[in-house]
Design a protein around this motif. Sequence first.
Motif, short mmCIF file in Angstrom:
data_model
loop_
_atom_site.label_atom_id
_atom_site.label_comp_id
_atom_site.label_asym_id
_atom_site.label_seq_id
_atom_site.Cartn_x
_atom_site.Cartn_y
_atom_site.Cartn_z
N LEU A 100 -3.90 -5.13 -6.51
CA LEU A 100 -2.91 -4.08 -6.28
C LEU A 100 -3.44 -3.05 -5.28
CD1 LEU A 100 -0.17 -2.80 -6.97
CD2 LEU A 100 -1.32 -1.60 -8.84
N LYS A 101 -4.69 -2.64 -5.43
CA LYS A 101 -5.28 -1.66 -4.51
C LYS A 101 -5.36 -2.20 -3.09
CE LYS A 101 -7.89 1.10 -7.83
NZ LYS A 101 -6.76 1.92 -8.06
N VAL A 102 -5.73 -3.47 -2.95
CA VAL A 102 -5.80 -4.09 -1.62
C VAL A 102 -4.42 -4.12 -0.98
CG1 VAL A 102 -6.24 -6.25 -0.37
CG2 VAL A 102 -7.83 -5.48 -2.12
N LEU A 103 -3.41 -4.50 -1.75
CA LEU A 103 -2.05 -4.56 -1.20
C LEU A 103 -1.53 -3.17 -0.84
CD1 LEU A 103 -0.52 -7.34 -3.46
CD2 LEU A 103 -1.34 -7.54 -1.10
N GLU A 104 -1.86 -2.17 -1.63
CA GLU A 104 -1.48 -0.80 -1.30
C GLU A 104 -2.11 -0.39 0.03
OE1 GLU A 104 -0.88 1.11 -5.77
OE2 GLU A 104 -2.83 1.27 -4.78
N ARG A 105 -3.37 -0.73 0.20
CA ARG A 105 -4.11 -0.35 1.41
C ARG A 105 -3.62 -1.10 2.65
NH1 ARG A 105 -8.89 -2.19 0.11
NH2 ARG A 105 -9.09 -3.71 1.76
N THR A 106 -3.21 -2.34 2.49
CA THR A 106 -2.88 -3.17 3.66
C THR A 106 -1.38 -3.29 3.94
OG1 THR A 106 -2.93 -5.19 2.32
CG2 THR A 106 -4.97 -4.57 3.44
N CYS A 107 -0.54 -2.99 2.97
CA CYS A 107 0.90 -3.24 3.15
C CYS A 107 1.75 -1.98 3.26
CB CYS A 107 1.43 -4.09 2.00
SG CYS A 107 0.69 -5.73 1.90
N LEU A 108 1.28 -0.86 2.71
CA LEU A 108 2.09 0.36 2.78
C LEU A 108 2.11 0.89 4.20
CD1 LEU A 108 1.19 2.28 -0.49
CD2 LEU A 108 3.26 0.99 0.03
N GLN A 109 3.29 1.28 4.65
CA GLN A 109 3.47 1.79 6.00
C GLN A 109 3.98 3.22 5.93
OE1 GLN A 109 6.08 -1.14 7.74
NE2 GLN A 109 4.60 -2.76 7.46
N THR A 110 3.25 4.13 6.52
CA THR A 110 3.61 5.55 6.41
C THR A 110 4.98 5.85 7.00
OG1 THR A 110 2.40 6.01 8.46
CG2 THR A 110 1.23 6.37 6.39
N ASP A 111 5.35 5.13 8.03
CA ASP A 111 6.66 5.37 8.65
C ASP A 111 7.70 4.33 8.23
OD1 ASP A 111 5.42 3.28 9.94
OD2 ASP A 111 6.17 3.82 11.93
N GLY A 112 7.35 3.52 7.24
CA GLY A 112 8.24 2.44 6.81
C GLY A 112 9.06 2.81 5.60
N PRO A 113 9.75 1.84 5.04
CA PRO A 113 10.60 2.08 3.88
C PRO A 113 9.79 2.34 2.61
CG PRO A 113 10.53 -0.26 4.39
CD PRO A 113 9.77 0.45 5.48
N GLN A 114 10.45 2.90 1.61
CA GLN A 114 9.83 3.04 0.29
C GLN A 114 9.52 1.63 -0.21
OE1 GLN A 114 12.38 4.51 -2.81
NE2 GLN A 114 10.66 5.07 -4.10
N THR A 115 8.28 1.40 -0.64
CA THR A 115 7.84 0.05 -0.95
C THR A 115 7.32 -0.06 -2.37
OG1 THR A 115 7.21 -0.24 1.38
CG2 THR A 115 6.34 -1.85 -0.19
N GLN A 116 7.84 -1.03 -3.09
CA GLN A 116 7.34 -1.35 -4.43
C GLN A 116 6.36 -2.51 -4.29
OE1 GLN A 116 10.46 -2.18 -7.26
NE2 GLN A 116 11.77 -0.58 -6.41
N ILE A 117 5.18 -2.35 -4.88
CA ILE A 117 4.16 -3.41 -4.85
C ILE A 117 3.88 -3.82 -6.28
CG2 ILE A 117 1.81 -4.03 -4.21
CD1 ILE A 117 1.99 -1.98 -1.97
N SER A 118 3.90 -5.13 -6.52
CA SER A 118 3.62 -5.62 -7.87
C SER A 118 2.65 -6.79 -7.81
CB SER A 118 4.92 -6.04 -8.57
OG SER A 118 5.51 -7.13 -7.88
N VAL A 119 1.89 -6.95 -8.89
CA VAL A 119 0.96 -8.07 -9.04
C VAL A 119 1.17 -8.65 -10.43
CG1 VAL A 119 -1.46 -8.75 -9.16
CG2 VAL A 119 -0.74 -7.02 -7.50
N HIS A 120 1.35 -9.95 -10.48
CA HIS A 120 1.50 -10.64 -11.75
C HIS A 120 0.38 -11.68 -11.87
CE1 HIS A 120 4.09 -13.54 -14.40
NE2 HIS A 120 3.11 -12.99 -15.06
N VAL A 121 -0.47 -11.51 -12.84
CA VAL A 121 -1.56 -12.47 -13.10
C VAL A 121 -1.12 -13.37 -14.23
CG1 VAL A 121 -3.99 -12.73 -13.75
CG2 VAL A 121 -3.27 -10.75 -12.38
#
Length: 124
Positions: free
Chosen positions: A87-108
């Motif tokens: 989750l932390k890696v995806l937050e760091r690599t996928c969130l875009q400051t000028d992009g849309p509101q983004t939901q990130i989820s991880v299912h193990v």
Amino acid sequence: MPHITIEYSDNLHSLDESWVLLQVNKALMGLGIFMDADIKTRIHGLRSYRMGVAAAESGDHAFVAATVELLSGREFTVQEHLGQVLLKVLERTCLQTDGPQTQISVHVREMQSELYFKSVSKRS
């Protein structure tokens, strides 16, 4: 093992798929519980998706959804830690400051070891 599948809404225009995959693999190697060649990741940008009803056409909302599949037998705390790290890696690599509101989820989730089949060919 593990197998990681990442899906994301394609309105995350500046997402660098190769960079995301590399960072995920590096983070999982850093856990010290997987061999390099056993970490398999794939990523898919989805052109057809829907988030809710009202925001469906606005492009103001995006998502990244990762599924981690592990062979059964890993302790819960290991699975939980892996999910948090991813989750932390995806937050760091996928969130875009000028992009849309983004939901990130991880299912193990666990796969039954008895129902996982694998073949490895050797080079000549």
